[in-house]
Design a protein around this motif. Structure first.
Motif, mmCIF file in Angstrom:
data_model
loop_
_atom_site.group_PDB
_atom_site.id
_atom_site.type_symbol
_atom_site.label_atom_id
_atom_site.label_comp_id
_atom_site.label_asym_id
_atom_site.label_seq_id
_atom_site.Cartn_x
_atom_site.Cartn_y
_atom_site.Cartn_z
ATOM 1 N N VAL A 1 0.866 -1.167 0.000
ATOM 2 C CA VAL A 1 0.000 0.000 0.000
ATOM 3 C C VAL A 1 0.908 1.224 0.000
ATOM 4 O O VAL A 1 1.641 1.454 0.952
ATOM 5 C CB VAL A 1 -0.940 0.018 1.229
ATOM 6 N N LYS A 2 0.870 1.985 -1.067
ATOM 7 C CA LYS A 2 1.753 3.147 -1.196
ATOM 8 C C LYS A 2 1.385 4.256 -0.222
ATOM 9 O O LYS A 2 2.231 4.839 0.423
ATOM 10 C CB LYS A 2 1.707 3.698 -2.615
ATOM 11 N N GLU A 3 0.106 4.595 -0.170
ATOM 12 C CA GLU A 3 -0.349 5.689 0.689
ATOM 13 C C GLU A 3 -1.653 5.290 1.366
ATOM 14 O O GLU A 3 -2.739 5.629 0.913
ATOM 15 C CB GLU A 3 -0.546 6.971 -0.130
ATOM 16 N N GLY A 23 -5.693 8.003 -6.718
ATOM 17 C CA GLY A 23 -4.972 7.398 -7.824
ATOM 18 C C GLY A 23 -4.607 5.949 -7.615
ATOM 19 O O GLY A 23 -4.022 5.330 -8.500
ATOM 20 N N GLY A 24 -4.931 5.391 -6.470
ATOM 21 C CA GLY A 24 -4.626 3.984 -6.208
ATOM 22 C C GLY A 24 -5.600 3.071 -6.931
ATOM 23 O O GLY A 24 -6.531 3.511 -7.606
ATOM 24 N N ILE A 41 -8.825 -7.335 -1.974
ATOM 25 C CA ILE A 41 -10.239 -7.417 -2.336
ATOM 26 C C ILE A 41 -10.513 -6.329 -3.364
ATOM 27 O O ILE A 41 -10.445 -5.135 -3.059
ATOM 28 C CB ILE A 41 -11.138 -7.214 -1.107
ATOM 29 N N ARG A 42 -10.774 -6.719 -4.589
ATOM 30 C CA ARG A 42 -11.039 -5.754 -5.666
ATOM 31 C C ARG A 42 -12.487 -5.292 -5.585
ATOM 32 O O ARG A 42 -13.400 -6.108 -5.439
ATOM 33 C CB ARG A 42 -10.750 -6.388 -7.020
ATOM 34 N N LYS A 49 -10.845 7.536 -6.972
ATOM 35 C CA LYS A 49 -10.512 8.914 -7.353
ATOM 36 C C LYS A 49 -9.821 9.617 -6.182
ATOM 37 O O LYS A 49 -8.833 10.301 -6.372
ATOM 38 C CB LYS A 49 -11.767 9.670 -7.777
ATOM 39 N N ASP A 50 -10.327 9.470 -4.988
ATOM 40 C CA ASP A 50 -9.703 10.082 -3.803
ATOM 41 C C ASP A 50 -10.285 9.446 -2.547
ATOM 42 O O ASP A 50 -10.847 10.127 -1.701
ATOM 43 C CB ASP A 50 -9.913 11.592 -3.805
#
Length: 71
Positions: A1-3, A23-24, A41-42, A49-50
């Motif tokens: 998880v980047k952010e 953007g994730g 989990i998709r 978007k945010d």
């Protein structure tokens, strides 16, 4: 998880659920109590978007929201 943005803790399973911020991918990450990734989990038909917050209802619904102050 980047952010990691939102975070939910499930006391029954002792699992954490989080997602990336803006953007994730449109997915939720399930982690154990040490932070180990257990599964992804998709969320179909959704766009990250945010995403800022995540919460489960008592009846099992998952709410993901863009509730920040960034326009």
């Amino acid at each position: 998880v980047k952010e990691s943005s939102g975070l939910h803790y499930d006391p029954q399973s002792k699992r954490l659920y989080t997602h990336d911020d803006s953007g994730g991918q449109n997915q939720i990450y399930e982690l154990d109590s040490t932070g180990k990734l257990l599964r992804i989990i998709r969320i179909e038909q959704a766009q990250n978007k945010d995403w800022e917050a995540i919460q489960w209802s008592a009846s099992g619904w998952v709410y993901i929201a863009d509730i920040g102050n960034n326009r």
